[in-house]
Design a protein around this motif. Structure first.
Motif, PDB file in Angstrom:
ATOM      1  N   ARG A 130      66.642  66.455  26.749  1.00 51.99           N
ATOM      2  CA  ARG A 130      66.586  65.087  27.267  1.00 51.99           C
ATOM      3  C   ARG A 130      67.600  64.905  28.384  1.00 51.99           C
ATOM      4  O   ARG A 130      68.751  65.337  28.268  1.00 51.99           O
ATOM      5  CB  ARG A 130      66.849  64.064  26.162  1.00 51.99           C
ATOM      6  CG  ARG A 130      65.780  63.992  25.094  1.00 51.99           C
ATOM      7  CD  ARG A 130      65.987  62.800  24.158  1.00 51.99           C
ATOM      8  NE  ARG A 130      64.898  62.706  23.189  1.00 51.99           N
ATOM      9  CZ  ARG A 130      64.948  63.187  21.956  1.00 51.99           C
ATOM     10  NH1 ARG A 130      66.047  63.809  21.542  1.00 51.99           N
ATOM     11  NH2 ARG A 130      63.918  63.062  21.139  1.00 51.99           N
ATOM     12  N   LEU A 179      64.815  49.217  25.680  1.00 49.18           N
ATOM     13  CA  LEU A 179      65.113  50.281  26.628  1.00 49.18           C
ATOM     14  C   LEU A 179      64.696  51.601  25.999  1.00 49.18           C
ATOM     15  O   LEU A 179      65.197  51.984  24.944  1.00 49.18           O
ATOM     16  CB  LEU A 179      66.608  50.306  26.944  1.00 49.18           C
ATOM     17  CG  LEU A 179      67.081  51.421  27.898  1.00 49.18           C
ATOM     18  CD1 LEU A 179      66.457  51.229  29.272  1.00 49.18           C
ATOM     19  CD2 LEU A 179      68.606  51.427  27.993  1.00 49.18           C
ATOM     20  N   VAL A 180      63.783  52.310  26.645  1.00 46.09           N
ATOM     21  CA  VAL A 180      63.247  53.549  26.090  1.00 46.09           C
ATOM     22  C   VAL A 180      64.193  54.711  26.385  1.00 46.09           C
ATOM     23  O   VAL A 180      64.496  54.999  27.541  1.00 46.09           O
ATOM     24  CB  VAL A 180      61.852  53.857  26.666  1.00 46.09           C
ATOM     25  CG1 VAL A 180      61.339  55.201  26.161  1.00 46.09           C
ATOM     26  CG2 VAL A 180      60.877  52.745  26.312  1.00 46.09           C
ATOM     27  N   THR A 181      64.664  55.366  25.315  1.00 47.06           N
ATOM     28  CA  THR A 181      65.543  56.529  25.474  1.00 47.06           C
ATOM     29  C   THR A 181      64.909  57.819  24.961  1.00 47.06           C
ATOM     30  O   THR A 181      65.417  58.900  25.224  1.00 47.06           O
ATOM     31  CB  THR A 181      66.879  56.314  24.730  1.00 47.06           C
ATOM     32  OG1 THR A 181      66.624  56.194  23.331  1.00 47.06           O
ATOM     33  CG2 THR A 181      67.575  55.047  25.241  1.00 47.06           C
ATOM     34  N   ARG A 182      63.803  57.713  24.212  1.00 51.57           N
ATOM     35  CA  ARG A 182      63.092  58.895  23.730  1.00 51.57           C
ATOM     36  C   ARG A 182      61.663  58.489  23.403  1.00 51.57           C
ATOM     37  O   ARG A 182      61.398  57.321  23.077  1.00 51.57           O
ATOM     38  CB  ARG A 182      63.764  59.496  22.496  1.00 51.57           C
ATOM     39  CG  ARG A 182      63.882  58.525  21.321  1.00 51.57           C
ATOM     40  CD  ARG A 182      64.568  59.157  20.136  1.00 51.57           C
ATOM     41  NE  ARG A 182      64.778  58.183  19.067  1.00 51.57           N
ATOM     42  CZ  ARG A 182      65.353  58.470  17.891  1.00 51.57           C
ATOM     43  NH1 ARG A 182      65.777  59.705  17.664  1.00 51.57           N
ATOM     44  NH2 ARG A 182      65.515  57.538  16.978  1.00 51.57           N
ATOM     45  N   GLU A 194      62.192  65.718  28.256  1.00 54.90           N
ATOM     46  CA  GLU A 194      62.047  64.296  28.493  1.00 54.90           C
ATOM     47  C   GLU A 194      63.069  63.824  29.513  1.00 54.90           C
ATOM     48  O   GLU A 194      64.230  64.249  29.492  1.00 54.90           O
ATOM     49  CB  GLU A 194      62.229  63.496  27.197  1.00 54.90           C
ATOM     50  CG  GLU A 194      61.209  63.808  26.124  1.00 54.90           C
ATOM     51  CD  GLU A 194      61.452  63.011  24.854  1.00 54.90           C
ATOM     52  OE1 GLU A 194      62.415  62.201  24.835  1.00 54.90           O
ATOM     53  OE2 GLU A 194      60.702  63.189  23.885  1.00 54.90           O
ATOM     54  N   PRO A 242      69.132  61.844  31.259  1.00 58.82           N
ATOM     55  CA  PRO A 242      69.182  60.389  31.465  1.00 58.82           C
ATOM     56  C   PRO A 242      68.666  59.948  32.831  1.00 58.82           C
ATOM     57  O   PRO A 242      68.836  58.795  33.204  1.00 58.82           O
ATOM     58  CB  PRO A 242      70.675  60.091  31.322  1.00 58.82           C
ATOM     59  CG  PRO A 242      71.345  61.325  31.831  1.00 58.82           C
ATOM     60  CD  PRO A 242      70.461  62.461  31.415  1.00 58.82           C
ATOM     61  N   HIS A 256      65.412  60.206  36.004  1.00 65.19           N
ATOM     62  CA  HIS A 256      63.992  60.453  36.223  1.00 65.19           C
ATOM     63  C   HIS A 256      63.806  61.917  36.631  1.00 65.19           C
ATOM     64  O   HIS A 256      64.598  62.469  37.382  1.00 65.19           O
ATOM     65  CB  HIS A 256      63.456  59.524  37.321  1.00 65.19           C
ATOM     66  CG  HIS A 256      63.171  58.152  36.822  1.00 65.19           C
ATOM     67  ND1 HIS A 256      61.936  57.561  36.935  1.00 65.19           N
ATOM     68  CD2 HIS A 256      63.956  57.256  36.184  1.00 65.19           C
ATOM     69  CE1 HIS A 256      61.976  56.367  36.396  1.00 65.19           C
ATOM     70  NE2 HIS A 256      63.196  56.149  35.942  1.00 65.19           N
ATOM     71  N   SER A 260      64.225  53.282  21.214  1.00 64.71           N
ATOM     72  CA  SER A 260      65.465  52.824  21.825  1.00 64.71           C
ATOM     73  C   SER A 260      66.658  53.635  21.357  1.00 64.71           C
ATOM     74  O   SER A 260      67.798  53.386  21.769  1.00 64.71           O
ATOM     75  CB  SER A 260      65.691  51.337  21.512  1.00 64.71           C
ATOM     76  OG  SER A 260      65.909  51.137  20.123  1.00 64.71           O
ATOM     77  N   GLY A 261      66.400  54.619  20.482  1.00 59.78           N
ATOM     78  CA  GLY A 261      67.466  55.526  20.056  1.00 59.78           C
ATOM     79  C   GLY A 261      67.993  55.314  18.664  1.00 59.78           C
ATOM     80  O   GLY A 261      68.851  56.064  18.186  1.00 59.78           O
ATOM     81  N   ALA A 321      64.251  60.087  31.946  1.00 59.32           N
ATOM     82  CA  ALA A 321      64.280  58.633  31.816  1.00 59.32           C
ATOM     83  C   ALA A 321      62.890  58.034  32.025  1.00 59.32           C
ATOM     84  O   ALA A 321      62.628  56.900  31.599  1.00 59.32           O
ATOM     85  CB  ALA A 321      65.257  58.045  32.827  1.00 59.32           C
TER      86      ALA A 321
END
Length: 296
Positions: free
Chosen positions: A20, A251-254, A101, A22, A24, A292-293, A103
């Motif tokens: 992952r 907020l999408v983190t995964r 993955e 953080p 794009h 969101s984590g 951002a």
């Protein structure tokens, strides 16, 4: 029903290796981030979430008798998932999944579930030999089934007397395997959990909304279909009508495992007697917390 569990999770149980970042990303990106290795696979993700909701899942899958497999079995037990009925293979390695993955969501993924496919119906022996059920005395509890099994095995499950009394909850595992669920479109006890793209593949058409997709699946014979569409409306379609709700904004983190979390939370809610509206709301809330984590 066996007192050691209240739902069977059939399908992939493997090691998830997720990178992952953080920022794009695009094809060819080379960026700093974090790489994790955790128990995963659709069946395992569902089972872990069910366990967090107080249910007692048992796994039916294939795991190799190798170092990775021994470690995975121990991790499964520590996470509250039953392993008594797992098929342990001497000659098949433990499966794995790798994803990247950014951002902006999932960039690419490879699922190596070849051992599960090669094991075939060996993973179903407890449902056939009388341990949990048989053709003459079918298992009558909840079963969460994922599309990582082969097309032929899924077709056999759809018509098998051993599954005739189960409450089947079925997910395709990925868009690339969505069409494997065609045998369950006319199954009288199957609930399908798909995203908008997977619904389109099953119906061989594109949809603008989850409501349209759910309606199309019902028209093709599905008893019940739950269709998600990321942060847009999600719909639950049955003969009694189509219910749609919008997930909370987060907020999408995964993203890997979000659909599995949704499905597990929905099953857990319905097992406690929640209404269709409440079950859908709880599932969307749990999925939002997950992406969101947090841990739902």
């Amino acid at each position: 029903m066996n007192s050691s569990h209240d739902i069977l999770c059939i399908g992939s149980v493997l090691w998830d290796i997720i990178g992952r970042a953080p920022v794009h990303m695009r094809q060819g990106s080379d960026v700093a981030g974090r790489i994790t290795r955790l128990p995963g696979g659709v069946a395992m993700n569902i089972a872990m979430t069910l366990s967090r909701f107080g249910m007692r899942p048992a796994l039916l899958t294939s795991i190799g008798r190798d170092a990775e497999g021994e470690e995975l079995l121990q991790a499964c037990k520590e996470l509250g998932t039953g392993t008594d009925y797992v098929y342990l293979s001497d000659d098949l390695p433990t499966d794995s999944y790798m994803a990247v993955e950014g951002a902006n969501g999932l960039i690419a993924a490879i699922a190596d579930a070849h051992s599960l496919e090669a094991a075939g119906d060996k993973i179903l022996r407890p449902l056939m030999d009388g341990t949990l059920g048989s053709d003459e005395a079918p298992y009558d509890g909840y079963i969460a089934l994922d599309g990582n099994l082969t097309q032929r095995l899924l077709e056999n499950i759809a018509v098998s007397p051993a599954f005739a009394k189960a409450d089947l909850r079925v997910a395709p595992a990925s868009p690339g395997k969505a069409e494997r669920l065609v045998p369950f479109l006319n199954h009288t006890r199957a609930t399908l959990y798909v995203n908008l793209e997977e619904a389109g593949l099953l119906c061989q058409q594109e949809f603008e909304s989850s409501r349209d997709a759910a309606a199309a699946l019902l028209s093709r014979g599905a008893k019940r279909a739950l269709v998600t569409d990321g942060g847009k409306d999600c719909s639950d379609g049955t003969a009694d009508g189509i219910l749609s709700q919008t997930p909370p904004e987060v907020l999408v983190t995964r993203v890997t495992g979000a659909g599995d979390t949704f499905m597990a939370a929905h099953i857990a809610a319905e097992k406690t007697g929640a209404s269709r509206e409440d079950a859908l709301s709880r599932a969307l809330q749990s999925a939002a917390i997950y992406v969101s984590g947090g841990n739902p």
